[in-house]
Design a protein around this motif. Structure first.
Motif, PDB file in Angstrom:
ATOM      1  N   CYS A  10       8.940   5.072   7.332  1.00  0.00           N
ATOM      2  CA  CYS A  10       8.656   3.663   7.577  1.00  0.00           C
ATOM      3  C   CYS A  10       9.848   2.788   7.188  1.00  0.00           C
ATOM      4  O   CYS A  10      10.543   3.078   6.206  1.00  0.00           O
ATOM      5  N   LEU A  36       3.285   8.742   4.154  1.00  0.00           N
ATOM      6  CA  LEU A  36       4.063   7.566   4.531  1.00  0.00           C
ATOM      7  C   LEU A  36       5.210   7.395   3.546  1.00  0.00           C
ATOM      8  O   LEU A  36       4.984   7.274   2.339  1.00  0.00           O
ATOM      9  N   ASP A  38       8.359   5.026   2.756  1.00  0.00           N
ATOM     10  CA  ASP A  38       9.001   3.751   3.064  1.00  0.00           C
ATOM     11  C   ASP A  38      10.456   3.769   2.603  1.00  0.00           C
ATOM     12  O   ASP A  38      10.744   3.994   1.429  1.00  0.00           O
ATOM     13  N   LYS A  48       4.930  -2.513   2.550  1.00  0.00           N
ATOM     14  CA  LYS A  48       4.332  -1.931   1.340  1.00  0.00           C
ATOM     15  C   LYS A  48       2.840  -2.256   1.260  1.00  0.00           C
ATOM     16  O   LYS A  48       2.015  -1.387   0.970  1.00  0.00           O
ATOM     17  N   ILE A  51       0.905  -0.200   3.853  1.00  0.00           N
ATOM     18  CA  ILE A  51       0.799   1.201   3.435  1.00  0.00           C
ATOM     19  C   ILE A  51      -0.282   1.350   2.362  1.00  0.00           C
ATOM     20  O   ILE A  51      -1.103   2.279   2.404  1.00  0.00           O
ATOM     21  N   GLU A  52      -0.304   0.449   1.416  1.00  0.00           N
ATOM     22  CA  GLU A  52      -1.308   0.511   0.348  1.00  0.00           C
ATOM     23  C   GLU A  52      -2.713   0.282   0.902  1.00  0.00           C
ATOM     24  O   GLU A  52      -3.670   0.938   0.481  1.00  0.00           O
ATOM     25  N   THR A  55      -3.741   3.469   2.681  1.00  0.00           N
ATOM     26  CA  THR A  55      -3.994   4.512   1.688  1.00  0.00           C
ATOM     27  C   THR A  55      -5.375   4.355   1.071  1.00  0.00           C
ATOM     28  O   THR A  55      -6.103   5.341   0.863  1.00  0.00           O
ATOM     29  N   LYS A  63      -0.905   9.981   1.496  1.00  0.00           N
ATOM     30  CA  LYS A  63       0.029   9.910   0.381  1.00  0.00           C
ATOM     31  C   LYS A  63       1.159   8.961   0.761  1.00  0.00           C
ATOM     32  O   LYS A  63       1.448   8.787   1.951  1.00  0.00           O
ATOM     33  N   HIS A  64       1.800   8.368  -0.227  1.00  0.00           N
ATOM     34  CA  HIS A  64       2.931   7.515   0.099  1.00  0.00           C
ATOM     35  C   HIS A  64       4.016   7.637  -0.962  1.00  0.00           C
ATOM     36  O   HIS A  64       3.763   8.033  -2.095  1.00  0.00           O
ATOM     37  N   SER A  65       5.216   7.283  -0.540  1.00  0.00           N
ATOM     38  CA  SER A  65       6.368   7.249  -1.438  1.00  0.00           C
ATOM     39  C   SER A  65       7.237   6.066  -1.033  1.00  0.00           C
ATOM     40  O   SER A  65       7.481   5.840   0.157  1.00  0.00           O
ATOM     41  N   HIS A  94       7.032   5.547  13.023  1.00  0.00           N
ATOM     42  CA  HIS A  94       6.144   4.439  12.676  1.00  0.00           C
ATOM     43  C   HIS A  94       5.749   3.568  13.866  1.00  0.00           C
ATOM     44  O   HIS A  94       4.892   2.693  13.725  1.00  0.00           O
TER      45      HIS A  94
END
Length: 297
Positions: A10, A36, A38, A48, A51-52, A55, A63-65, A94
């Motif tokens: 992303c 995901l 970023d 951000k 994404i949250e 999630t 999952k995200h980072s 994306h």
């Protein structure tokens, strides 16, 4: 443990990522996770926040980072691989979507055709935003081949979509540097591994969006030396197949030459390791490469 890990790099993705999410909601096969990553978006936290939100509300595992430094897309997939639990990884951009039922289709091929350790996975087709196939169909609906054979012998040089065994692709994505594109990975994999290439449509490759990579890649001039390094490695990987598609081979070599020119790499260094045929090939298209690097063509 899920069968699939869908990794989505992303960057300033707030206008497109929701459509990608909706395409995952339409999958009939549910053994997957979405990762995901970023790449330090600079859109005042919009990506951000989205994404949250995804999630927290998705009915499947997400999952995200969040990378603190922008790596120009070069670390996103490898970062995703580090936290992936799936056996197969797909890199879904994306601004793209999976077609309904794509995961179920791929699972059928995995169950019947991917037991050989030298088969890296399944590679399917893309349609554009209007539903039109990107490129021409394969002559057969299911082909065992490597990327070099597909690109040069079969003449399929357009966008494809891979589902790959994570233990195979992870080490190659670790080699990525800013300026490299995923084509570097697919060419390196082709030196040893094959895919099951199928005519089934698995991804919507949205070329209409102004922000799509397909519409902005010509403007990306950062890291020309790294781009040249990646393209040189790609030429070596595809060397046994270049003769089968002179036009496409010239495109790759021409792109390599333009980036070496923009990097001020001297010719001796640029062509080191090239055999006589490649050197002559470079000499023939070098004048055009200079004109294109200067914007004269």
């Amino acid at each position: 443990m899920p069968l699939f890990s869908i990794i989505t790099p992303c960057y300033n993705s707030s206008q497109t990522l929701w459509s990608t999410y909706e395409s995952l909601l339409k999958q009939s096969h549910d053994s997957f996770e979405w990762i995901l990553v970023d790449d330090a978006s600079c859109d005042d936290g919009l990506t951000k926040s989205l994404i949250e939100k995804i999630t927290n509300e998705a009915p499947f595992k997400v999952k995200h980072s969040f990378l603190k430094i922008n790596y120009f897309g070069s670390k996103s997939v490898f970062t995703g691989c580090l936290i992936a639990d799936g056996k197969y990884v797909a890199v879904l951009d994306h601004d793209d979507q999976l077609t309904p039922g794509a995961l179920a289709i791929v699972k059928e091929y995995i169950d019947t055709s991917c037991n050989d350790e030298l088969v890296a996975g399944v590679c399917g087709r893309c349609v554009n935003e209007s539903g039109l196939l990107v490129g021409k169909k394969f002559d057969a609906d299911c082909i065992l081949a490597n990327e070099g054979e597909i690109r040069f012998k079969w003449g399929i040089t357009n966008e494809l979509f891979q589902f790959s065994k994570i233990e195979i692709i992870k080490p190659f994505f670790e080699l990525m540097k800013p300026g490299y594109t995923n084509g570097f990975v697919w060419s390196k994999i082709s030196e040893k591994y094959k895919y099951i290439y199928v005519n089934d449509v698995l991804r919507v490759y949205d070329t209409a969006l102004p922000s799509s990579y397909s519409n902005t890649k010509s403007m990306l001039v950062r890291y020309p030396e790294a781009k040249a390094d990646a393209l040189k490695a790609t030429i070596f990987s595809y060397r046994p197949y270049l003769k089968f598609n002179i036009s496409y081979g010239s495109q790759i070599i021409g792109s390599y030459l333009r980036h070496t020119i923009n990097s001020n790499i001297n010719l001796f260094e640029a062509w080191s390791g090239f055999d006589a045929v490649l050197k002559v090939w470079c000499l023939l298209i070098y004048p055009a490469s200079i004109m294109k690097s200067k914007g004269w063509l």
